[in-house]
Design a protein around this motif. Structure first.
Motif, PDB file in Angstrom:
ATOM      1  N   PRO A   1     -26.349   8.144  31.493  1.00  0.00           N
ATOM      2  CA  PRO A   1     -26.063   7.785  32.889  1.00  0.00           C
ATOM      3  C   PRO A   1     -25.323   6.450  33.031  1.00  0.00           C
ATOM      4  CG  PRO A   1     -28.434   7.677  32.416  1.00  0.00           C
ATOM      5  CD  PRO A   1     -27.779   8.309  31.235  1.00  0.00           C
TER       6      PRO A   1
ATOM      7  N   GLY B   1     -28.365  -0.445  36.085  1.00  0.00           N
ATOM      8  CA  GLY B   1     -29.137   0.201  37.145  1.00  0.00           C
ATOM      9  C   GLY B   1     -29.405   1.657  36.832  1.00  0.00           C
ATOM     10  N   ALA B   2     -28.464   2.271  36.079  1.00  0.00           N
ATOM     11  CA  ALA B   2     -28.611   3.691  35.758  1.00  0.00           C
ATOM     12  C   ALA B   2     -29.414   3.911  34.490  1.00  0.00           C
ATOM     13  CB  ALA B   2     -27.221   4.325  35.608  1.00  0.00           C
ATOM     14  N   CYS B   3     -29.728   2.837  33.772  1.00  0.00           N
ATOM     15  CA  CYS B   3     -30.404   2.958  32.469  1.00  0.00           C
ATOM     16  C   CYS B   3     -31.733   3.707  32.616  1.00  0.00           C
ATOM     17  CB  CYS B   3     -30.648   1.568  31.883  1.00  0.00           C
ATOM     18  SG  CYS B   3     -31.455   1.598  30.270  1.00  0.00           S
ATOM     19  N   VAL B   4     -31.961   4.638  31.691  1.00  0.00           N
ATOM     20  CA  VAL B   4     -33.190   5.448  31.755  1.00  0.00           C
ATOM     21  C   VAL B   4     -34.453   4.625  31.518  1.00  0.00           C
ATOM     22  CG1 VAL B   4     -31.993   7.546  31.016  1.00  0.00           C
ATOM     23  CG2 VAL B   4     -33.121   6.107  29.308  1.00  0.00           C
TER      24      VAL B   4
END
Lengths: 433, 454
Positions: B45, B97-100
């Protein structure tokens, strides 16, 4: 409160935790500090004709920032004289009568040399003897260590010599660098060994410095093969332990990859009465035994085991030949969408590395805290073969679990099928050790 | 004319400390540990969240294997300004911000700092990763030398175009050199990055105003196509009484002062009010505090929830002990002898949400009050560069003043392409880079893709 004392080959140890023969048991000072920390016994650094060691001696493999997943050494037996070692054994036993001192011995393959060394070790007050037939490097080229332990006849012969004079129990330490460790264990037993210990270190080369092309550990730009140990070797140790446990009637001291109480408990479940630790003590010092004792006691209390014997060897009957496993037993993977973080490692592992039973989804109702979508993959249950890979790669605890499903068929192993189907010419699956 | 009262001068060490990089460089051990934390997600992501779609797991993997050159190539191929983006990107709203890891309940991978670690390695060791393409005989002019132009120029140069950048400033780099708070990006680092583009054979003609120092007609004669990356113009006026007093600054102009002058020579009041609550306003108030201003007010018509600045930026201002005056509208700049002495404000009440979902403020009569300040900074956005854009024949603008472009980033005048703040109205450096690269592809396609690879 669980009772951790064990009886090993007729001798009582305060607990099953022994330091293995190696750098941590090189001197009386170390062994006494180890006993103060809680170790039940110590196998002294192998005593023999003093040798000269190289500099450097140890090499390690780190993994993703975790230090010393595996360690190897090209260090030899004690570089101190037998006189010094035996004097210190005497001093230690005088101060610590309840802790066990096990003298590890390695001498040239002459009957009278072995006789003399065994007598000196006994006179010093050793509780047991461990015959080092396993060192894979340095000594084996001189006709000792693994040179003995790799040949059943030599193993039996020297064990017999030792037993001719020994009044205390004799342990034979086995090398894993053989085709079948059970043959060597049987030879030791025939020679009269009271117990075996395994595994010694595994032959290894730790790596190559790509700037200088020197193998590791580097000795003046060169290196040599050495003995591999540490957390990485535990599965190999457990396998060999289980085969010996199945085939042997004498007690076993388990060695290989033990760093925590649960490693020790696994060795015990596969038949070991005592366990030996070296690498973990080299990494973190003697105090690691505190949690080994505490953790094992807690586990035993939780499970209602009062003594080590209550669960020792409990896993041995569950170690089967592949041909006896039930081919109709089935599990499939389940993904907990609540816990899934959307890394899709399970998807790519199954797609590229296994059996193409997971679908990837771009759309997902789930959003992370920052409002970004979380892509939760889905198991294609009809296709899932239950291989475990997705659950193994998943970085989130309990997110992917393997659920048992009823295949609707009665248990049936490969060997059952062969037996029932006389029409086929398929050979029975060979039983390995 | 001096300000009524100025902030006390600090020691040189104190200025350096105050403007030290907020996100310090990683050492190799830190980078190795952080890189090892990355899960290397499939179809990650973070890649999707980056406007330039840097293959984040790929470059982090390369850091973990010690292949720093390969890592930097991965980054800079996708984004030639990976160096400044690693420092100034609002990563918490993009890749990080998208990091899992958020879902795992752990802190996200520090992608920005890892990116910087890899790119610093090639810059520090002067490793040249790219070379100009074989000349294709086409000439392109880029107007402006900010992130959009640099990205467009680098891309074209790699394909064999002969690119010349025209820029009105003394130093190249645009807002990267002049418009970002010094503790985030130093001018020298921006220039170092420009050199990456220069290495590709791109020529820079500084202090050249297109339309004055060189005519549009000449430009069109000499070049096959033109990229317009001029960004925005000066800060909007507030249209308040007293705005012409000495001590009233535009935000961009104030930040520029802090970038081009030694810190102790920047004119700065003892008490400062900044009007507006966007990311630029945060740069202003934090820079002011770090220059030694005693009290900094951030004055905003709406409330805290409506604040347009990113959460991370807001945190910076809070850490710097800025005083926030929410629902406060300035009505007059007060002065004496032509110099600012204060700001008169009134409290507001928020009405129902407008079309954009923002609640419109209305002054509450009788709540007027005065702030004693020595300086007022307007941080209410920049005007479009309308006068400049009007001079380009056929170029059309949208109602908001941004340049109208098609899918190829081509303007109403077929020879002119555009990207960056002048087309998007003012976004991040990384957006400008993505648009500059897209415009390069569009321009190349329009010319029949005469790419020459060396």
């Amino acid at each position: 409160m669980a009772d951790l004392t064990v009886k090993f080959a007729g001798v009582t140890s305060p607990n099953p935790f022994w330091l293995a023969s190696g750098p941590p048991t090189n001197t009386g000072g170390q062994v006494m500090r180890a006993f103060d920390a809680g170790w039940g016994g110590a196998v002294w650094k192998t005593i023999g004709e003093p040798i000269v060691n190289t500099s450097s001696r140890y090499g390690a493999i780190d993994l993703n920032g975790v230090k010393m997943m595996g360690l190897n050494n090209i260090e030899l037996i004690s570089d101190r004289s037998p006189e010094t070692n035996f004097r210190e054994i005497y001093e230690v036993k005088k101060r610590y009568p309840k802790n066990l001192v096990i003298a590890s011995l390695m001498v040239e393959s002459k009957r009278e040399s072995w006789h003399a060394m065994v007598r000196r070790a006994e006179d010093a007050g050793s509780d047991l003897l461990e015959l080092n037939f396993g060192c894979p490097h340095g000594m084996s080229e001189r006709g000792m260590g693994a040179a003995v332990g790799q040949v059943p006849e030599y193993t039996e012969m020297i064990t017999t010599w030792v037993k001719e004079v020994a009044r205390i129990p004799v342990i034979v330490k086995l090398t894993p660098n053989v085709i079948s460790v059970t043959h060597i264990a049987a030879a030791a037993e025939r020679g009269g060994a009271d117990a075996v210990s395994l595994i010694n270190t595994i032959n290894s080369l730790m790596g190559v410095d790509l700037a200088t092309f020197a193998p590791r550990p580097v000795v003046g730009g060169k290196s040599s093969h050495g003995g591999y140990c540490g957390p990485a070797v535990k599965p190999i140790a457990l396998h060999l332990l289980s085969t010996v446990a199945k085939n042997s009637r004498i007690p076993i001291s388990g060695i290989g990859g033990i760093g925590y109480w649960n490693d020790a408990a696994e060795h015990i479940a596969l038949g070991a009465t005592t366990v030996q630790v070296c690498t973990a003590a080299m990494h973190y010092g003697f105090r690691i035994v505190e949690d080994m004792i505490d953790g094992l006691s807690q586990y035993m209390d939780d499970r209602g085991f009062r003594t080590i014997e209550n669960f020792r060897g409990r896993a041995v009957p569950n170690v089967k030949d592949w041909g006896d496993l039930d081919l109709n037993y089935k599990v499939i993977a389940k993904i907990n969408a609540e816990l899934c973080i959307g890394c899709q490692l399970c998807y790519v592992a199954c797609e590229d590395g296994a059996h193409q039973c997971i679908e990837s989804y771009k759309e997902s109702a789930k959003k992370n805290a920052g409002g970004f979508g979380v892509h939760v993959p889905r198991i294609i249950e009809d296709d899932c073969v239950g291989c475990n890979l997705c659950a193994l790669v998943c970085p989130v605890e309990n997110c992917i679990t393997m659920k048992e499903v009823d295949s609707g068929d009665a248990p049936m192993s490969w060997n059952d099928r062969v037996r029932q189907s006389s029409a086929t010419l398929t050979l029975p699956f060979p039983s390995g050790d | 004319m001096p300000l009524r009262e100025t902030a006390p001068k600090l020691s040189p060490d104190q200025y350096e400390k105050n403007f030290a990089e907020i996100s310090p460089a990683m050492d190799s051990r830190q980078a190795a540990i952080e890189a090892a934390r990355c899960l290397y997600c499939f179809d990650a992501p973070c890649i999707a969240a980056c406007p330039t779609h840097i293959d984040v797991p790929a470059f982090i993997k390369k850091i973990s294997t010690g292949n720093l050159r390969g890592s930097a190539r991965e980054i800079l191929t996708a984004n030639i300004l990976g160096h400044s983006c690693g420092r100034v990107c609002p990563t918490e709203a993009l890749c990080e911000g998208a990091c899992v890891m958020h879902e795992k309940g752990e802190s996200p991978i520090e992608i920005g700092r890892l990116q910087r670690y890899a790119v610093d390695y090639v810059l520090d060791n002067k490793i040249e990763l790219f070379s100009a393409g074989a000349p294709n005989g086409k000439r392109v002019a880029c107007i402006g030398s900010g992130p959009a132009s640099l990205a467009c120029a680098a891309e074209l140069a790699k394909w064999g175009y002969d690119v010349t950048v025209f820029d009105r400033n003394e130093l190249p780099g645009g807002l990267n050199s002049y418009g970002i708070a010094a503790y985030k990006l130093r001018t020298a680092d921006s220039i170092r990055e420009v050199d990456l583009v220069r290495q590709l054979g791109v020529k820079f003609r500084q202090k050249m105003v297109v339309g004055a120092d060189i005519s549009f007609a000449d430009l069109e004669k000499q070049f096959d196509a033109v990229f317009v990356g001029v960004g925005l113009g000066e800060t909007w006026a507030l249209n308040l009484p007293g705005e012409d007093l000495h001590g009233v600054y535009g935000a961009i102009e104030f930040i520029e002062e802090t970038k081009v002058r030694p810190f102790n020579e920047v004119e700065i009041g003892r008490r400062v009010a900044c009007i507006g609550a966007g990311n630029t306003a945060i740069d202003v108030v934090t820079a002011a505090r770090r220059l030694g201003v005693e009290i900094v007010y951030l004055v905003y018509r709406r409330g805290e929830p409506e604040m347009p600045a990113f959460a991370y930026e807001y945190q910076l201002a809070k850490q710097d002990a800025v005083s926030f005056l929410w629902q406060t509208q300035p009505i007059r700049v007060l002065g004496q002898n032509g110099v600012v002495t204060g700001l008169e404000c009134v409290r507001t009440q928020l009405g129902s949400p407008d079309a954009k979902g923002r609640r419109s403020p209305a002054p509450v009569p009788g709540t007027e009050f005065k702030l004693v300040v020595d300086m007022v900074v307007r941080a209410v956005g920049q005007k479009p560069a309308t006068d400049f854009l009007k001079a380009i024949k056929g170029l059309e603008v949208n109602p908001d003043g941004t340049v109208k472009i098609n899918d190829l980033h081509q303007t109403g005048n077929a020879k002119y392409f555009a990207g960056g703040d002048c087309t998007n109205g003012g976004k991040e450096v990384v957006d400008a880079v993505a648009e500059g690269m897209a415009a390069a592809r569009g321009l190349d396609a329009w010319l029949g893709a005469p790419r020459g690879f060396s």
